[in-house]
Design a protein around this motif. Structure first.
Motif, PDB file in Angstrom:
ATOM      1  N   GLN A  61       4.807 -12.624 -11.428  1.00 37.07           N
ATOM      2  CA  GLN A  61       4.505 -11.268 -11.891  1.00 37.07           C
ATOM      3  C   GLN A  61       3.790 -10.469 -10.810  1.00 37.07           C
ATOM      4  O   GLN A  61       4.046  -9.269 -10.645  1.00 37.07           O
ATOM      5  CB  GLN A  61       3.659 -11.333 -13.165  1.00 37.07           C
ATOM      6  N   PHE A  62       2.891 -11.121 -10.087  1.00 33.67           N
ATOM      7  CA  PHE A  62       2.149 -10.461  -9.022  1.00 33.67           C
ATOM      8  C   PHE A  62       3.091  -9.992  -7.915  1.00 33.67           C
ATOM      9  O   PHE A  62       3.051  -8.833  -7.489  1.00 33.67           O
ATOM     10  CB  PHE A  62       1.111 -11.444  -8.468  1.00 33.67           C
ATOM     11  N   ASP A  64       6.365  -9.562  -8.104  1.00 35.10           N
ATOM     12  CA  ASP A  64       7.282  -8.556  -8.647  1.00 35.10           C
ATOM     13  C   ASP A  64       6.621  -7.184  -8.705  1.00 35.10           C
ATOM     14  O   ASP A  64       7.232  -6.161  -8.365  1.00 35.10           O
ATOM     15  CB  ASP A  64       7.735  -8.954 -10.055  1.00 35.10           C
ATOM     16  N   CYS A  65       5.359  -7.151  -9.149  1.00 36.20           N
ATOM     17  CA  CYS A  65       4.633  -5.894  -9.300  1.00 36.20           C
ATOM     18  C   CYS A  65       4.459  -5.197  -7.949  1.00 36.20           C
ATOM     19  O   CYS A  65       4.725  -3.996  -7.818  1.00 36.20           O
ATOM     20  CB  CYS A  65       3.278  -6.160  -9.945  1.00 36.20           C
ATOM     21  N   VAL A  66       4.026  -5.956  -6.946  1.00 34.93           N
ATOM     22  CA  VAL A  66       3.816  -5.374  -5.620  1.00 34.93           C
ATOM     23  C   VAL A  66       5.144  -4.908  -5.027  1.00 34.93           C
ATOM     24  O   VAL A  66       5.253  -3.787  -4.505  1.00 34.93           O
ATOM     25  CB  VAL A  66       3.144  -6.399  -4.684  1.00 34.93           C
ATOM     26  N   GLU A  68       7.921  -4.126  -6.542  1.00 32.89           N
ATOM     27  CA  GLU A  68       8.497  -3.009  -7.300  1.00 32.89           C
ATOM     28  C   GLU A  68       7.919  -1.675  -6.841  1.00 32.89           C
ATOM     29  O   GLU A  68       8.654  -0.686  -6.689  1.00 32.89           O
ATOM     30  CB  GLU A  68       8.243  -3.203  -8.793  1.00 32.89           C
ATOM     31  N   ALA A  69       6.608  -1.634  -6.611  1.00 27.97           N
ATOM     32  CA  ALA A  69       5.983  -0.388  -6.158  1.00 27.97           C
ATOM     33  C   ALA A  69       6.483  -0.010  -4.765  1.00 27.97           C
ATOM     34  O   ALA A  69       6.693   1.175  -4.466  1.00 27.97           O
ATOM     35  CB  ALA A  69       4.466  -0.551  -6.146  1.00 27.97           C
ATOM     36  N   GLN A 111      -3.686  -7.045  -4.164  1.00 36.99           N
ATOM     37  CA  GLN A 111      -2.356  -6.466  -4.076  1.00 36.99           C
ATOM     38  C   GLN A 111      -2.098  -5.779  -2.737  1.00 36.99           C
ATOM     39  O   GLN A 111      -0.974  -5.797  -2.226  1.00 36.99           O
ATOM     40  CB  GLN A 111      -2.157  -5.458  -5.213  1.00 36.99           C
ATOM     41  N   PRO A 257      -0.740   1.473  -8.048  1.00 40.52           N
ATOM     42  CA  PRO A 257      -0.271   0.159  -8.527  1.00 40.52           C
ATOM     43  C   PRO A 257      -1.444  -0.665  -9.061  1.00 40.52           C
ATOM     44  O   PRO A 257      -2.548  -0.617  -8.507  1.00 40.52           O
ATOM     45  CB  PRO A 257       0.329  -0.479  -7.275  1.00 40.52           C
ATOM     46  N   ARG A 258      -1.197  -1.396 -10.109  1.00 38.06           N
ATOM     47  CA  ARG A 258      -2.216  -2.275 -10.669  1.00 38.06           C
ATOM     48  C   ARG A 258      -1.620  -3.662 -10.817  1.00 38.06           C
ATOM     49  O   ARG A 258      -1.182  -4.068 -11.897  1.00 38.06           O
ATOM     50  CB  ARG A 258      -2.705  -1.720 -12.014  1.00 38.06           C
ATOM     51  N   CYS A 259      -1.586  -4.355  -9.706  1.00 40.58           N
ATOM     52  CA  CYS A 259      -0.988  -5.679  -9.660  1.00 40.58           C
ATOM     53  C   CYS A 259      -2.101  -6.724  -9.519  1.00 40.58           C
ATOM     54  O   CYS A 259      -2.831  -6.707  -8.532  1.00 40.58           O
ATOM     55  CB  CYS A 259      -0.023  -5.790  -8.484  1.00 40.58           C
ATOM     56  N   SER A 260      -2.221  -7.595 -10.496  1.00 37.29           N
ATOM     57  CA  SER A 260      -3.279  -8.595 -10.488  1.00 37.29           C
ATOM     58  C   SER A 260      -2.723  -9.952 -10.090  1.00 37.29           C
ATOM     59  O   SER A 260      -1.673 -10.376 -10.564  1.00 37.29           O
ATOM     60  CB  SER A 260      -3.919  -8.693 -11.880  1.00 37.29           C
TER      61      SER A 260
END
Length: 261
Positions: A61-62, A64-66, A68-69, A111, A257-260
């Motif tokens: 998830q981490f 993917d989140c980074v 994706e942004a 992130q 972005p809020r990637c944890s």
């Protein structure tokens, strides 16, 4: 007559192969991007079938989140895979494929630091570095054999072909990008992460952590073919004022972005 014809043909090919990178650097590129992208897709499929994939949902998830942004700034559909591998590495392949090693995620603090690495790797794809290197290689060798060989990674020629894409023997790096390519990817990645709303100042912290990961011995794998530590920091600092402006502009329009981890 034949000599003049061949000379004219060579000149025409040279002119048609002229390209310009995102930083304004002149490039020699004549391979069709469709072929290079197909090589990237095949190589990525090989990797996914032969390397262990991470089942750590937080890491997936981490990453993917980074990613994706970052790719939102580039466009297109990108696939991101986290590989269970302790080495400090990540890569991006033509065809919009991104691989991140779990060891790299272990290393980063936040992130922004992961964005610095993934942004750098996307920079290689944006600047068509694989195509440039393949074009240079096939200018003196046969391109057809290299293109076909990527589907047979167990062979020596297959490893060489995959290496031209940025990955190689045992999926490490055997044919590294040139320092010119690495420096260019640094600058593209810095701009990309800033425009996506990641703090570009963390890029310097990240490279310092990567350098320190060598414990005073050989540099971390990811850095082994890159510009020297001092050169990289100097170049990043030189471009930091513009990156900070891009970063502030991104924040002002709500890109946060809020990637944890």
């Amino acid at each position: 007559m034949l000599h003049k014809f061949l000379l004219s043909l060579a000149c025409a090919l040279t002119l048609s192969a002229c390209a310009t990178s995102p930083t304004g650097r002149s490039q020699f590129i004549y391979m069709p991007d469709t072929q290079i992208n197909q090589m990237g897709l095949q190589a990525f499929d090989n990797l996914k079938s032969e390397k262990a994939l991470s089942n750590n949902s937080r890491y997936i998830q981490f990453a993917d989140c980074v990613a994706e942004a970052l790719v939102h700034e580039v466009g297109g559909d990108w696939e991101v895979v986290v590989f269970q591998d302790d080495s400090l590495n990540a890569f991006a392949l033509p065809g919009n494929k991104i691989g991140v090693h779990s060891g790299l995620i272990d290393l980063v603090d936040n992130q922004d630091q992961l964005a610095a690495v993934i942004g750098h790797e996307i920079g290689h794809v944006m600047a068509r570095h694989s195509n440039e290197r393949m074009s240079q290689e096939t200018a003196v060798n046969t391109g057809i054999a290299l293109i076909q060989a990527v589907s047979a990674p167990e062979t020596a020629l297959g490893q060489s072909a995959i290496g031209l894409l940025g990955i190689g023997a045992q999926y490490g790096i055997i044919l590294p990008y040139s320092r010119t390519h690495e420096s260019e990817a640094d600058i593209i990645g810095l701009e990309l992460m800033a425009k996506a709303g990641f703090d570009p100042r963390h890029s310097i912290t990240l490279w310092q952590k990567m350098d320190a990961a060598g414990n005073g011995q050989a540099p971390a794998e990811f850095l082994s073919t890159h510009p020297s530590h001092d050169t990289r920091i100097e170049d990043l600092n030189k471009h930091m004022p513009k990156a900070l402006k891009d970063y502030q502009q991104a924040l002002s329009i709500g890109k946060q972005p809020r990637c944890s981890k």
